[in-house]
Write an enzyme that holds these catalytic residues in place. Structure first.
Site, PDB file in Angstrom:
ATOM      1  N   HIS A 187       0.841  -1.212   0.000  1.00 23.88           N
ATOM      2  CA  HIS A 187       0.000   0.000   0.000  1.00 23.88           C
ATOM      3  C   HIS A 187       0.872   1.256   0.000  1.00 23.88           C
ATOM      4  O   HIS A 187       0.669   2.162  -0.808  1.00 23.88           O
ATOM      5  CB  HIS A 187      -0.916  -0.007   1.236  1.00 23.88           C
ATOM      6  CG  HIS A 187      -1.697   1.260   1.424  1.00 23.88           C
ATOM      7  ND1 HIS A 187      -3.053   1.349   1.179  1.00 23.88           N
ATOM      8  CD2 HIS A 187      -1.316   2.499   1.826  1.00 23.88           C
ATOM      9  CE1 HIS A 187      -3.457   2.579   1.418  1.00 23.88           C
ATOM     10  NE2 HIS A 187      -2.428   3.305   1.816  1.00 23.88           N
ATOM     11  N   GLU A 188       1.822   1.285   0.913  1.00 23.45           N
ATOM     12  CA  GLU A 188       2.655   2.484   1.048  1.00 23.45           C
ATOM     13  C   GLU A 188       3.504   2.719  -0.204  1.00 23.45           C
ATOM     14  O   GLU A 188       3.619   3.840  -0.685  1.00 23.45           O
ATOM     15  CB  GLU A 188       3.538   2.377   2.290  1.00 23.45           C
ATOM     16  CG  GLU A 188       2.748   2.470   3.592  1.00 23.45           C
ATOM     17  CD  GLU A 188       1.998   3.796   3.731  1.00 23.45           C
ATOM     18  OE1 GLU A 188       2.508   4.827   3.265  1.00 23.45           O
ATOM     19  OE2 GLU A 188       0.886   3.784   4.274  1.00 23.45           O
ATOM     20  N   HIS A 191       1.681   4.218  -3.103  1.00 23.52           N
ATOM     21  CA  HIS A 191       1.556   5.684  -3.062  1.00 23.52           C
ATOM     22  C   HIS A 191       2.683   6.310  -3.891  1.00 23.52           C
ATOM     23  O   HIS A 191       2.499   7.368  -4.504  1.00 23.52           O
ATOM     24  CB  HIS A 191       1.633   6.206  -1.623  1.00 23.52           C
ATOM     25  CG  HIS A 191       0.315   6.169  -0.907  1.00 23.52           C
ATOM     26  ND1 HIS A 191      -0.828   6.720  -1.433  1.00 23.52           N
ATOM     27  CD2 HIS A 191      -0.040   5.652   0.300  1.00 23.52           C
ATOM     28  CE1 HIS A 191      -1.834   6.540  -0.579  1.00 23.52           C
ATOM     29  NE2 HIS A 191      -1.389   5.889   0.481  1.00 23.52           N
ATOM     30  N   TYR A 202      -4.496  14.599  -2.779  1.00 28.57           N
ATOM     31  CA  TYR A 202      -4.842  13.838  -1.572  1.00 28.57           C
ATOM     32  C   TYR A 202      -5.916  14.544  -0.755  1.00 28.57           C
ATOM     33  O   TYR A 202      -5.715  14.925   0.394  1.00 28.57           O
ATOM     34  CB  TYR A 202      -3.583  13.617  -0.737  1.00 28.57           C
ATOM     35  CG  TYR A 202      -3.661  12.418   0.176  1.00 28.57           C
ATOM     36  CD1 TYR A 202      -3.832  11.138  -0.352  1.00 28.57           C
ATOM     37  CD2 TYR A 202      -3.551  12.550   1.549  1.00 28.57           C
ATOM     38  CE1 TYR A 202      -3.894  10.031   0.475  1.00 28.57           C
ATOM     39  CE2 TYR A 202      -3.613  11.450   2.381  1.00 28.57           C
ATOM     40  CZ  TYR A 202      -3.788  10.197   1.837  1.00 28.57           C
ATOM     41  OH  TYR A 202      -3.846   9.104   2.661  1.00 28.57           O
ATOM     42  N   GLU A 211      -6.047   6.662  -2.118  1.00 32.35           N
ATOM     43  CA  GLU A 211      -6.025   5.640  -1.079  1.00 32.35           C
ATOM     44  C   GLU A 211      -6.468   4.282  -1.615  1.00 32.35           C
ATOM     45  O   GLU A 211      -5.884   3.248  -1.302  1.00 32.35           O
ATOM     46  CB  GLU A 211      -6.948   6.057   0.071  1.00 32.35           C
ATOM     47  CG  GLU A 211      -6.263   6.829   1.159  1.00 32.35           C
ATOM     48  CD  GLU A 211      -5.068   6.071   1.720  1.00 32.35           C
ATOM     49  OE1 GLU A 211      -5.215   4.889   2.087  1.00 32.35           O
ATOM     50  OE2 GLU A 211      -3.979   6.644   1.780  1.00 32.35           O
ATOM     51  N   ASP A 284      -9.809  13.675   8.122  1.00 32.45           N
ATOM     52  CA  ASP A 284      -9.124  12.694   7.279  1.00 32.45           C
ATOM     53  C   ASP A 284      -9.022  13.202   5.832  1.00 32.45           C
ATOM     54  O   ASP A 284      -9.302  12.460   4.885  1.00 32.45           O
ATOM     55  CB  ASP A 284      -9.888  11.350   7.369  1.00 32.45           C
ATOM     56  CG  ASP A 284      -9.235  10.242   6.560  1.00 32.45           C
ATOM     57  OD1 ASP A 284      -7.996  10.244   6.439  1.00 32.45           O
ATOM     58  OD2 ASP A 284      -9.972   9.374   6.053  1.00 32.45           O
ATOM     59  N   HIS A 289      -9.487   8.033   3.740  1.00 33.97           N
ATOM     60  CA  HIS A 289      -9.430   6.626   4.168  1.00 33.97           C
ATOM     61  C   HIS A 289     -10.822   6.069   4.454  1.00 33.97           C
ATOM     62  O   HIS A 289     -10.964   4.941   4.873  1.00 33.97           O
ATOM     63  CB  HIS A 289      -8.594   6.471   5.444  1.00 33.97           C
ATOM     64  CG  HIS A 289      -7.152   6.799   5.288  1.00 33.97           C
ATOM     65  ND1 HIS A 289      -6.649   8.067   5.496  1.00 33.97           N
ATOM     66  CD2 HIS A 289      -6.088   6.030   4.947  1.00 33.97           C
ATOM     67  CE1 HIS A 289      -5.344   8.052   5.298  1.00 33.97           C
ATOM     68  NE2 HIS A 289      -4.970   6.840   4.957  1.00 33.97           N
TER      69      HIS A 289
HETATM   70 ZN   LIG Z   1      -2.411   5.346   2.199  1.00 32.74          ZN
END
Ligand SMILES: [Zn+2]
Length: 369
Positions: A187-188, A191, A202, A211, A284, A289
């Site tokens: 996931h990271e 990005h 974002y 996301e 958020d 998210h």
């Molecule tokens: Zn993320």
């Protein structure tokens, strides 16, 4: 030095939308701030303390990224030779990055399981991108992959800062070691792929798409590593990350958004599965998210309708959209959905792929044009 508008440093930051076409640096954490906020209000100081310190640390790192002038560009010249170039560092519970080098590319595994998991996770991400999509590392040009483990003490997060991965060990009460779920590592890093391609803003719906793309490919990296079909996959993000005392199975569920956890301390998973339950919030980053549950579920529906290995057809369609050049930084769900339908037709013709993708968006209430 100010980043130019096409510089890969604009998305995935921590605080709100840029108004100037994006010179905000990258900073993406796996645990959203609203979860840590909730945790920091726990009565038990053993739970609230680490959450509070993690939030402070995240805020500090975010500011650091903003103050750093050159981001996204690797200091090490890339070699686009189709081989990963991984380096793992150990922060030894401090916060200086990158820390002490503990494992380089091709070196044997050591005794530290955290180091070995980080190394393997970077490798799995590299391999899926290369074998499934012929992409050489996250920038498409052999970018070296660096990661730091054992960051800080009781640090309840993992992040991509635009240059490298950083993993905390968790506090052991709520979160365990952040290198445990391979989809979190994926996931990271994804990005980073988004940063170098569509560079989705974002915030709000483009942020939720940003996301979601990381969840989609994070899950695909796990499925690819385990050799799973869409039917066999758990479609969870962060399985194995929550400590035993937490009532929950993961951070998010693509199969059933909103059901990943329901806990006295953590609260309840706030993700909607369709536009009927879309959450309008300023928290958020406008719910990046939270509303990511909607495109996540659309991908799950398309992939399971098609069956087989999800990275081969559904994943290919999503990858084509992410990297195809037509997806705008400010894309809304409808824009993304429309492009997936177009990509499915271009890649696979008028067949079951087109049908599965169109129906998936219809089921989650996102219109395609
Ligand atoms: Zn993320």
């Amino acid at each position: 030095m100010v980043a130019t508008s096409d510089s890969p440093v604009t998305q995935c930051k921590g605080s709100g939308m840029t108004t100037h076409g994006g010179s905000e640096p990258v900073f993406c954490t796996i645990v959203p701030p609203h979860v840590l906020d909730k945790l920091s209000q726990a009565e038990d100081p053993a739970l609230a303390g680490p959450a509070r310190r993690t939030l402070q640390r995240d805020a500090y790192e975010r500011t650091q990224r903003r103050l750093t002038t050159v981001l996204g560009a690797s200091a090490v010249p890339a070699e686009a030779d189709g081989k990963p170039q991984r380096t793992i560092y150990d922060a030894r519970h401090g916060t200086d990055l990158p820390g002490r080098k503990v494992r380089g590319e091709g070196e044997d595994p050591g005794r530290d399981a955290t180091v070995n998991r980080a190394y393997a996770g970077l490798g799995a991400t590299f391999e899926l991108l290369l074998t499934a999509y012929q992409r050489d590392s996250i920038d498409g040009n052999g970018l070296p992959l660096d990661a730091t483990v054992h960051y800080d003490r009781d640090y309840n997060n993992a992040f991509w800062n635009g240059e490298q991965m950083v993993f905390g060990d968790g506090d052991g009460e709520i979160f365990l070691d952040f290198t445990i779920p391979i989809d979190v590592i994926g996931h990271e890093l994804v990005h980073g792929v988004t940063q170098y391609t569509a560079n989705l803003t974002y915030f709000g719906q483009p942020g939720a798409l940003n996301e979601s793309v990381s969840d989609v490919f994070g899950s695909l990296i796990k499925q690819y590593t385990l050799g799973q079909t869409a039917a066999e996959a758990d479609w969870l993000i962060g399985a194995g990350l929550l400590a035993p005392r937490v009532t929950g199975v993961a951070l998010r569920s693509m199969k059933e958004p909103g059901t990943a956890y329901d806990d006295d301390v953590l609260g309840k998973d706030p993700q909607p599965a369709s536009m009927d339950d879309y959450v309008r919030t300023g928290r958020d980053n406008g719910g990046v998210h939270i509303n990511s549950g909607i495109p996540n579920h659309a991908f799950y529906l398309a992939a399971t309708a098609l069956g087989g290995h999800a990275w081969e057809r559904a994943g290919q369609v999503w990858y084509d959209v992410l990297t195809g050049g037509e997806l705008k930084q400010q894309a809304m769900f409808t824009d993304f959905a429309t492009l997936t339908v177009k990509a499915a037709r271009e890649r696979f013709g008028d067949g079951e792929e087109l049908d599965a993708v169109s129906k998936a968006w219809e089921q989650v209430g996102v219109r395609t044009l």
